[in-house]
Design a protein around this motif. Sequence first.
Motif, PDB file in Angstrom:
ATOM      1  N   ILE A 131     -49.403   6.141  -3.573  1.00 59.70           N
ATOM      2  CA  ILE A 131     -48.339   6.909  -2.919  1.00 59.70           C
ATOM      3  C   ILE A 131     -47.944   6.237  -1.612  1.00 59.70           C
ATOM      4  CG2 ILE A 131     -48.973   9.099  -3.994  1.00 59.70           C
ATOM      5  CD1 ILE A 131     -50.357   9.904  -1.384  1.00 59.70           C
ATOM      6  N   ASP A 132     -46.699   6.500  -1.218  1.00 58.08           N
ATOM      7  CA  ASP A 132     -46.220   6.010   0.071  1.00 58.08           C
ATOM      8  C   ASP A 132     -45.558   7.177   0.796  1.00 58.08           C
ATOM      9  OD1 ASP A 132     -43.728   6.303  -1.174  1.00 58.08           O
ATOM     10  OD2 ASP A 132     -43.420   4.157  -1.433  1.00 58.08           O
ATOM     11  N   TYR A 133     -44.811   6.894   1.842  1.00 62.64           N
ATOM     12  CA  TYR A 133     -44.195   7.973   2.620  1.00 62.64           C
ATOM     13  C   TYR A 133     -42.898   8.483   2.011  1.00 62.64           C
ATOM     14  CZ  TYR A 133     -47.467   7.202   6.454  1.00 62.64           C
ATOM     15  OH  TYR A 133     -48.585   7.111   7.214  1.00 62.64           O
ATOM     16  N   ASN A 134     -42.448   7.909   0.931  1.00 63.63           N
ATOM     17  CA  ASN A 134     -41.223   8.372   0.294  1.00 63.63           C
ATOM     18  C   ASN A 134     -41.458   9.767  -0.275  1.00 63.63           C
ATOM     19  OD1 ASN A 134     -39.144   8.769  -1.788  1.00 63.63           O
ATOM     20  ND2 ASN A 134     -38.633   6.628  -1.363  1.00 63.63           N
ATOM     21  N   PRO A 135     -40.528  10.692  -0.070  1.00 64.98           N
ATOM     22  CA  PRO A 135     -40.709  12.054  -0.609  1.00 64.98           C
ATOM     23  C   PRO A 135     -40.962  12.091  -2.116  1.00 64.98           C
ATOM     24  CG  PRO A 135     -38.870  12.009   0.920  1.00 64.98           C
ATOM     25  CD  PRO A 135     -39.298  10.580   0.727  1.00 64.98           C
ATOM     26  N   SER A 136     -40.536  11.070  -2.826  1.00 62.38           N
ATOM     27  CA  SER A 136     -40.762  11.022  -4.272  1.00 62.38           C
ATOM     28  C   SER A 136     -42.247  10.874  -4.615  1.00 62.38           C
ATOM     29  CB  SER A 136     -39.973   9.872  -4.896  1.00 62.38           C
ATOM     30  OG  SER A 136     -40.441   8.631  -4.400  1.00 62.38           O
ATOM     31  N   SER A 137     -43.062  10.548  -3.636  1.00 60.77           N
ATOM     32  CA  SER A 137     -44.504  10.423  -3.880  1.00 60.77           C
ATOM     33  C   SER A 137     -45.121  11.738  -4.335  1.00 60.77           C
ATOM     34  CB  SER A 137     -45.228   9.916  -2.634  1.00 60.77           C
ATOM     35  OG  SER A 137     -44.992   8.534  -2.484  1.00 60.77           O
ATOM     36  N   GLN A 138     -44.494  12.848  -3.983  1.00 58.73           N
ATOM     37  CA  GLN A 138     -45.005  14.141  -4.438  1.00 58.73           C
ATOM     38  C   GLN A 138     -44.940  14.195  -5.967  1.00 58.73           C
ATOM     39  OE1 GLN A 138     -43.447  17.678  -2.563  1.00 58.73           O
ATOM     40  NE2 GLN A 138     -44.115  18.981  -4.236  1.00 58.73           N
ATOM     41  N   LYS A 139     -43.824  13.771  -6.528  1.00 61.83           N
ATOM     42  CA  LYS A 139     -43.685  13.751  -7.991  1.00 61.83           C
ATOM     43  C   LYS A 139     -44.689  12.787  -8.619  1.00 61.83           C
ATOM     44  CE  LYS A 139     -40.448  12.802 -11.746  1.00 61.83           C
ATOM     45  NZ  LYS A 139     -39.110  12.336 -12.114  1.00 61.83           N
ATOM     46  N   VAL A 140     -44.881  11.639  -8.007  1.00 66.11           N
ATOM     47  CA  VAL A 140     -45.828  10.646  -8.519  1.00 66.11           C
ATOM     48  C   VAL A 140     -47.244  11.211  -8.506  1.00 66.11           C
ATOM     49  CG1 VAL A 140     -46.841   8.357  -8.143  1.00 66.11           C
ATOM     50  CG2 VAL A 140     -44.375   8.699  -7.829  1.00 66.11           C
ATOM     51  N   ALA A 141     -47.633  11.815  -7.381  1.00 65.04           N
ATOM     52  CA  ALA A 141     -48.984  12.379  -7.260  1.00 65.04           C
ATOM     53  C   ALA A 141     -49.197  13.509  -8.260  1.00 65.04           C
ATOM     54  CB  ALA A 141     -49.227  12.872  -5.833  1.00 65.04           C
ATOM     55  N   GLU A 142     -48.221  14.404  -8.366  1.00 66.59           N
ATOM     56  CA  GLU A 142     -48.363  15.535  -9.285  1.00 66.59           C
ATOM     57  C   GLU A 142     -48.406  15.070 -10.744  1.00 66.59           C
ATOM     58  OE1 GLU A 142     -45.042  17.959  -8.125  1.00 66.59           O
ATOM     59  OE2 GLU A 142     -46.129  18.831  -6.410  1.00 66.59           O
ATOM     60  N   THR A 143     -47.558  14.121 -11.107  1.00 60.56           N
ATOM     61  CA  THR A 143     -47.539  13.606 -12.477  1.00 60.56           C
ATOM     62  C   THR A 143     -48.843  12.878 -12.797  1.00 60.56           C
ATOM     63  OG1 THR A 143     -45.132  13.381 -12.391  1.00 60.56           O
ATOM     64  CG2 THR A 143     -46.291  12.122 -14.102  1.00 60.56           C
ATOM     65  N   GLY A 144     -49.298  12.045 -11.867  1.00 61.62           N
ATOM     66  CA  GLY A 144     -50.563  11.331 -12.067  1.00 61.62           C
ATOM     67  C   GLY A 144     -51.735  12.282 -12.172  1.00 61.62           C
ATOM     68  N   TYR A 145     -51.717  13.324 -11.356  1.00 60.29           N
ATOM     69  CA  TYR A 145     -52.800  14.313 -11.386  1.00 60.29           C
ATOM     70  C   TYR A 145     -52.809  15.056 -12.720  1.00 60.29           C
ATOM     71  CZ  TYR A 145     -55.807  18.200 -10.157  1.00 60.29           C
ATOM     72  OH  TYR A 145     -56.821  19.132 -10.154  1.00 60.29           O
ATOM     73  N   GLU A 146     -51.630  15.471 -13.188  1.00 61.53           N
ATOM     74  CA  GLU A 146     -51.541  16.156 -14.482  1.00 61.53           C
ATOM     75  C   GLU A 146     -52.068  15.265 -15.606  1.00 61.53           C
ATOM     76  OE1 GLU A 146     -47.488  17.404 -15.052  1.00 61.53           O
ATOM     77  OE2 GLU A 146     -47.528  18.669 -13.253  1.00 61.53           O
ATOM     78  N   LEU A 147     -51.717  13.998 -15.568  1.00 57.49           N
ATOM     79  CA  LEU A 147     -52.203  13.049 -16.567  1.00 57.49           C
ATOM     80  C   LEU A 147     -53.727  12.934 -16.513  1.00 57.49           C
ATOM     81  CD1 LEU A 147     -51.440  10.990 -18.765  1.00 57.49           C
ATOM     82  CD2 LEU A 147     -51.189   9.294 -16.942  1.00 57.49           C
ATOM     83  N   ALA A 148     -54.261  12.859 -15.296  1.00 59.19           N
ATOM     84  CA  ALA A 148     -55.712  12.777 -15.127  1.00 59.19           C
ATOM     85  C   ALA A 148     -56.410  14.017 -15.681  1.00 59.19           C
ATOM     86  CB  ALA A 148     -56.059  12.593 -13.648  1.00 59.19           C
ATOM     87  N   GLN A 149     -55.799  15.182 -15.483  1.00 56.24           N
ATOM     88  CA  GLN A 149     -56.374  16.416 -16.007  1.00 56.24           C
ATOM     89  C   GLN A 149     -56.411  16.392 -17.534  1.00 56.24           C
ATOM     90  OE1 GLN A 149     -57.776  18.987 -13.920  1.00 56.24           O
ATOM     91  NE2 GLN A 149     -57.607  17.074 -12.795  1.00 56.24           N
ATOM     92  N   LEU A 150     -55.346  15.902 -18.154  1.00 52.82           N
ATOM     93  CA  LEU A 150     -55.307  15.797 -19.612  1.00 52.82           C
ATOM     94  C   LEU A 150     -56.367  14.827 -20.137  1.00 52.82           C
ATOM     95  CD1 LEU A 150     -51.434  15.659 -20.198  1.00 52.82           C
ATOM     96  CD2 LEU A 150     -52.985  17.548 -20.784  1.00 52.82           C
ATOM     97  N   MET A 151     -56.645  13.794 -19.343  1.00 47.37           N
ATOM     98  CA  MET A 151     -57.621  12.780 -19.745  1.00 47.37           C
ATOM     99  C   MET A 151     -59.043  13.137 -19.325  1.00 47.37           C
ATOM    100  SD  MET A 151     -55.385   9.429 -18.661  1.00 47.37           S
ATOM    101  CE  MET A 151     -56.666   8.263 -19.055  1.00 47.37           C
ATOM    102  N   GLY A 152     -59.180  14.180 -18.515  1.00 43.36           N
ATOM    103  CA  GLY A 152     -60.497  14.535 -17.985  1.00 43.36           C
ATOM    104  C   GLY A 152     -61.011  13.494 -17.010  1.00 43.36           C
ATOM    105  N   GLY A 153     -60.101  12.969 -16.193  1.00 42.91           N
ATOM    106  CA  GLY A 153     -60.462  11.871 -15.296  1.00 42.91           C
ATOM    107  C   GLY A 153     -60.556  12.237 -13.833  1.00 42.91           C
ATOM    108  N   GLU A 154     -61.186  11.342 -13.098  1.00 40.58           N
ATOM    109  CA  GLU A 154     -61.263  11.434 -11.636  1.00 40.58           C
ATOM    110  C   GLU A 154     -59.943  10.936 -11.059  1.00 40.58           C
ATOM    111  OE1 GLU A 154     -64.747   9.623  -9.720  1.00 40.58           O
ATOM    112  OE2 GLU A 154     -65.516   9.329 -11.752  1.00 40.58           O
ATOM    113  N   VAL A 155     -59.619  11.399  -9.857  1.00 41.91           N
ATOM    114  CA  VAL A 155     -58.373  10.996  -9.200  1.00 41.91           C
ATOM    115  C   VAL A 155     -58.654  10.447  -7.812  1.00 41.91           C
ATOM    116  CG1 VAL A 155     -56.167  11.813  -8.259  1.00 41.91           C
ATOM    117  CG2 VAL A 155     -56.968  12.663 -10.464  1.00 41.91           C
TER     118      VAL A 155
END
Length: 153
Positions: free
Chosen positions: A8-32
């Motif tokens: 992530i960086d300071y761009n406001p779009s990082s919120q979408k990146v973090a949330e999408t990556g987190y959701e993917l990690a949850q589906l995979m049962g992974g650490e973030v």
Amino acid sequence: MKKILIAIDYNPSSQKVAETGYELAQLMGGEVCLIHVMAEIAHYGMQYPTFMGYDGYDAGAIDIEMMNEMHKVTEEYLKSAAKHLNDPAVITHLTEGDAANAILEYAAQWNASLIVMGTHSHSALEKLLMGTVASKVIEKTKIPVYLVPVKKD
């Protein structure tokens, strides 16, 4: 267990990146792990003495206090981003340097299974002249990369 590194960086779009990556990690049962790469801190803390009416470059005059403050602000940003995901298991990593290289180095060190990044909309000329962090990571990685499009509508 899967390890998902989310850049992530300071761009406001990082919120979408973090949330999408987190959701993917949850589906995979992974650490973030959320990673943020600061540009070389020394560039921000240079003192430029004036000579002949020109503010010159003094490579030896780095303002340590300013460097420490930049680091502190960025650490707070990462903590806030992790808190937004509402999961105390999310970890963060702050590093400095060339963004693509730093992401790849930490991904290897942390043994990441997947790197999640945003793709900003850049013009063809910008991509040709300087490339993008995402394209540099893709070019050099041995780890799968999941790209989240974050174009402005």
